[in-house]
Design an enzyme around this catalytic site. Structure first.
Site, short mmCIF file in Angstrom:
data_model
loop_
_atom_site.label_atom_id
_atom_site.label_comp_id
_atom_site.label_asym_id
_atom_site.label_seq_id
_atom_site.Cartn_x
_atom_site.Cartn_y
_atom_site.Cartn_z
N HIS A 207 -50.19 23.48 -29.03
CA HIS A 207 -49.21 24.09 -28.52
C HIS A 207 -48.93 24.89 -29.67
O HIS A 207 -48.47 24.61 -30.80
CB HIS A 207 -48.26 23.08 -28.04
CG HIS A 207 -47.18 23.81 -27.11
ND1 HIS A 207 -46.18 24.74 -27.78
CD2 HIS A 207 -47.07 24.01 -25.89
CE1 HIS A 207 -45.24 25.23 -26.69
NE2 HIS A 207 -45.91 24.72 -25.58
N CYS A 245 -49.65 29.15 -24.60
CA CYS A 245 -48.26 29.31 -23.84
C CYS A 245 -47.59 30.50 -24.15
O CYS A 245 -47.40 31.05 -25.28
CB CYS A 245 -47.40 27.94 -24.67
SG CYS A 245 -45.64 27.99 -24.04
N HIS A 272 -49.93 27.72 -20.35
CA HIS A 272 -48.69 27.63 -19.68
C HIS A 272 -48.16 29.08 -19.17
O HIS A 272 -48.05 30.08 -20.41
CB HIS A 272 -47.72 27.02 -20.87
CG HIS A 272 -47.69 25.62 -21.28
ND1 HIS A 272 -46.88 25.27 -22.19
CD2 HIS A 272 -48.47 24.98 -20.77
CE1 HIS A 272 -47.22 24.05 -22.46
NE2 HIS A 272 -47.99 23.80 -21.50
N ASP A 317 -44.19 27.32 -16.10
CA ASP A 317 -43.70 26.83 -17.23
C ASP A 317 -42.06 26.91 -16.87
O ASP A 317 -41.75 27.07 -15.77
CB ASP A 317 -43.98 27.42 -18.60
CG ASP A 317 -43.73 26.84 -19.94
OD1 ASP A 317 -43.14 25.57 -19.78
OD2 ASP A 317 -44.11 27.23 -21.03
N HIS A 318 -41.02 26.71 -17.97
CA HIS A 318 -39.85 26.47 -17.64
C HIS A 318 -39.34 27.53 -16.63
O HIS A 318 -39.61 28.61 -16.69
CB HIS A 318 -38.94 26.96 -18.93
CG HIS A 318 -39.39 26.31 -20.07
ND1 HIS A 318 -38.73 26.56 -21.21
CD2 HIS A 318 -40.05 25.02 -20.28
CE1 HIS A 318 -39.01 25.63 -22.18
NE2 HIS A 318 -39.93 24.57 -21.42
N TYR A 331 -37.15 22.34 -16.23
CA TYR A 331 -38.20 21.40 -15.27
C TYR A 331 -37.62 20.96 -13.96
O TYR A 331 -38.16 19.82 -13.79
CB TYR A 331 -38.44 20.24 -16.16
CG TYR A 331 -39.55 20.71 -17.37
CD1 TYR A 331 -40.90 21.06 -17.16
CD2 TYR A 331 -38.97 20.86 -18.52
CE1 TYR A 331 -41.56 21.69 -18.05
CE2 TYR A 331 -39.72 21.42 -19.67
CZ TYR A 331 -41.12 21.77 -19.46
OH TYR A 331 -41.97 22.33 -20.57
C1 DNO Z 1 -41.22 22.79 -23.80
C2 DNO Z 1 -42.79 22.45 -24.03
C3 DNO Z 1 -42.80 21.94 -25.63
C4 DNO Z 1 -44.40 21.47 -25.62
C5 DNO Z 1 -44.80 20.51 -26.73
C6 DNO Z 1 -46.32 20.37 -26.93
O1 DNO Z 1 -40.93 22.79 -22.97
O2 DNO Z 1 -43.50 23.52 -23.71
O3 DNO Z 1 -42.08 20.51 -25.48
O4 DNO Z 1 -44.53 20.47 -24.71
O5 DNO Z 1 -44.55 21.48 -27.94
O6 DNO Z 1 -46.42 19.26 -27.75
#
Ligand code: DNO
Length: 357
Positions: A207, A245, A272, A317-318, A331
Site C-alpha cells: 500500500h 490506492c 482502492h 475507499d473512504h 468506513y
Molecule cells: C486506510 C487504509 C490503510 C491501509 C493500510 C494497508 O484507510 O487505506 O489503513 O489499509 O495502509 O496496510
C-alpha cells in the site's frame, strides 16, 4: 475486476455482511483479523472461522487488508527474522485456505495520517481531511514530553496516551533508518517471503504511503511511480505487487494516477478507487467518489485499470459520513455503497464501449 468492500469483522465493524451482500455487484470482502497485533502469527482456526462466516453470508474473502508488518522488520533490527518467520507462517495459513491477496504497508510507526476525521462539508456530511500546516505545528518530541499528551488541543489518531510511550521508543529506533535503509529492509522482507508466496500463489500488494511524502521526519518510500518501480524491479516477480490506492498516491497532485496504473501492468493486485478534493499544496479532503465532486477523473482511472486488463479486487475507499450514519471514520456503509455503484457504472460503460471499438 471484482467489486468488494472492506469489512473489519463482526466484532468491530458497524456494517454487516448482510448489508454488504445487498450492494449490487459486490461479490466479496477484503477483511483482516483486526485484533491481531502486528508481528503475531495468525492461527489457522481463526482464518478458517472468518472464512466460513463470510462464505455463509454468500460472499467471498477476496483479500486481506492488512497483515501488518512489525516495526522490527522495517527497522531491520535483530528481532526481524523472528517476525518474518511469523509472517511466513501466517501467509502459509492464509494460502492453505485459498486466500491469495495480501495488502500491507511499509510506513514507519503510523499508518495513514489525517488531521481531521470529521470535517463538516456545506451539505452537512463529514469527511476525513488533511492539512500539512497542522502536522508542521507538531514537534513529536515536545509532544511526547508533555505529560497530558495534548498539543494545542490537537492529537493525531494513534497518539492516544496509552500508545504514547511505545510511539516515543519507535521514534528513537527510527533515528538510524533513512529511506535507503528502509528500502533495503523491504527488499530483505520480500526476498524472505517469496518462496511461500510462490508456493501458494499469494500476491503481495504493498500500500502506498499516505500522505505520499515523509511526515514527522520519518522516511517514506512508496510515494510515486519511480519509487514503486524501484521496489518492483528489486524483487522482480509477479508476487511482488502494488495496491493502487488513489487517495494515497493522489495526495500528491504531481502523481499522474492513470499513468501510474498504465506503467504497472501485471503488478497491480488490488485497487482502492476514490476521489480527493485538493485545496492547495498539502491541503485536501476526501470527497465523494464522483469525478464532479473532487480533483480526480474517475473515468480515466477506471479506464486505465480496464486497459491493463486488471482482474483483481477493487474497493471503494473512504466514504463520507452521510444520512446520520455512525461508523468508523471513512468506513460507513452508505457512501461506500454509492461509490461501489458509481465505479460499477463506469466499468460497465467502459467495457461496452471498448467492445464496440
Ligand atoms: C486506510 C487504509 C490503510 C491501509 C493500510 C494497508 O484507510 O487505506 O489503513 O489499509 O495502509 O496496510
Amino acid at each position: 475486476m471484482k467489486m468488494t468492500l472492506r469489512w473489519y469483522g463482526s466484532k468491530f465493524d458497524t456494517v454487516t455482511l448482510q448489508q454488504i451482500r445487498q450492494i449490487p455487484g459486490v461479490s466479496g470482502v477484503i477483511t483482516t483479523l483486526y485484533d491481531m497485533p502486528a508481528g503475531e502469527l495468525w492461527p489457522e482456526d481463526r482464518i478458517k472461522s472468518i472464512k466460513a462466516e463470510v462464505e455463509a453470508s454468500g460472499l467471498k474473502i477476496e483479500g486481506i487488508e492488512s497483515v501488518n508488518i512489525h516495526d522490527a522488520i522495517k527497522i531491520g533490527n535483530d528481532k526481524r527474522d523472528k517476525y518474518i518467520d511469523n509472517y511466513i507462517k501466517t501467509l502459509e495459513n492464509l494460502g492453505k485456505h485459498g486466500i491469495d491477496i495480501v495488502c500491507y504497508n511499509f510506513m514507519p510507526v503510523f499508518d495513514w495520517t489525517r488531521t481531521d476525521l470529521a470535517k463538516v462539508r456545506p451539505d452537512g456530511s463529514t469527511v476525513l481531511a488533511y492539512d500539512q500546516k497542522k502536522v508542521d505545528e507538531i514537534d513529536p518530541q515536545t509532544f511526547f514530553d508533555q505529560t497530558n499528551a495534548s498539543s494545542g488541543g490537537f492529537a493525531m489518531p494513534g497518539w492516544e496516551p496509552e500508545r504514547l510511550a511505545h510511539v516515543k521508543e519507535l521514534f528513537e529506533a527510527y533515528k538510524s533508518v533513512d529511506e535507503e535503509k528502509l528500502f533495503n529492509n523491504l527488499v530483505y522482507f520480500l526476498k524472505a517471503i517469496r518462496p511461500v508466496c510462490e508456493k501458494y500463489g499469494i500476491k503481495m500488494a504493498i500500500h502506498p504511503d499516505d500522505p505520499a511524502w515523509p511526515v514527522f521526519g520519518l522516511p517514506r518510500i512508496i510515494t510515486g511511480l519511480e519509487k514503486i518501480q524501484r521496489v518492483m524491479k528489486a524483487v522482480d516477480a509477479p508476487f511482488n505487487g502494488l495496491t493502487f490506492c488513489a487517495g494515497s498516491l493522489g495526495s500528491n497532485p504531481k502523481n499522474d494516477l492513470p499513468a501510474i496504473i498504465r506503467a504497472l501492468p501485471g503488478r497491480i493486485h488490488f485497487a482502492h478507487v476514490r476521489n480527493l478534493h485538493h485545496f492547495g499544496p498539502g491541503v485536501f479532503e476526501e470527497a465523494a467518489h464522483l469525478s464532479c465532486d473532487g480533483s480526480f477523473d474517475l473515468y480515466e482511472m477506471c479506464k486505465a485499470l480496464y486497459d491493463i486488463n486488471f482482474k483483481g479486487p477493487i474497493r471503494p475507499d473512504h466514504g463520507r459520513m452521510i444520512w446520520g450514519e455512525k461508523a468508523m471514520p471513512g468506513y460507513g456503509l452508505y457512501d461506500r455503497a454509492l461509490g461501489a455503484s458509481y465505479i460499477e457504472g463506469l466499468w460497465e460503460a467502459i467495457e461496452k464501449s471498448s467492445r464496440k471499438n
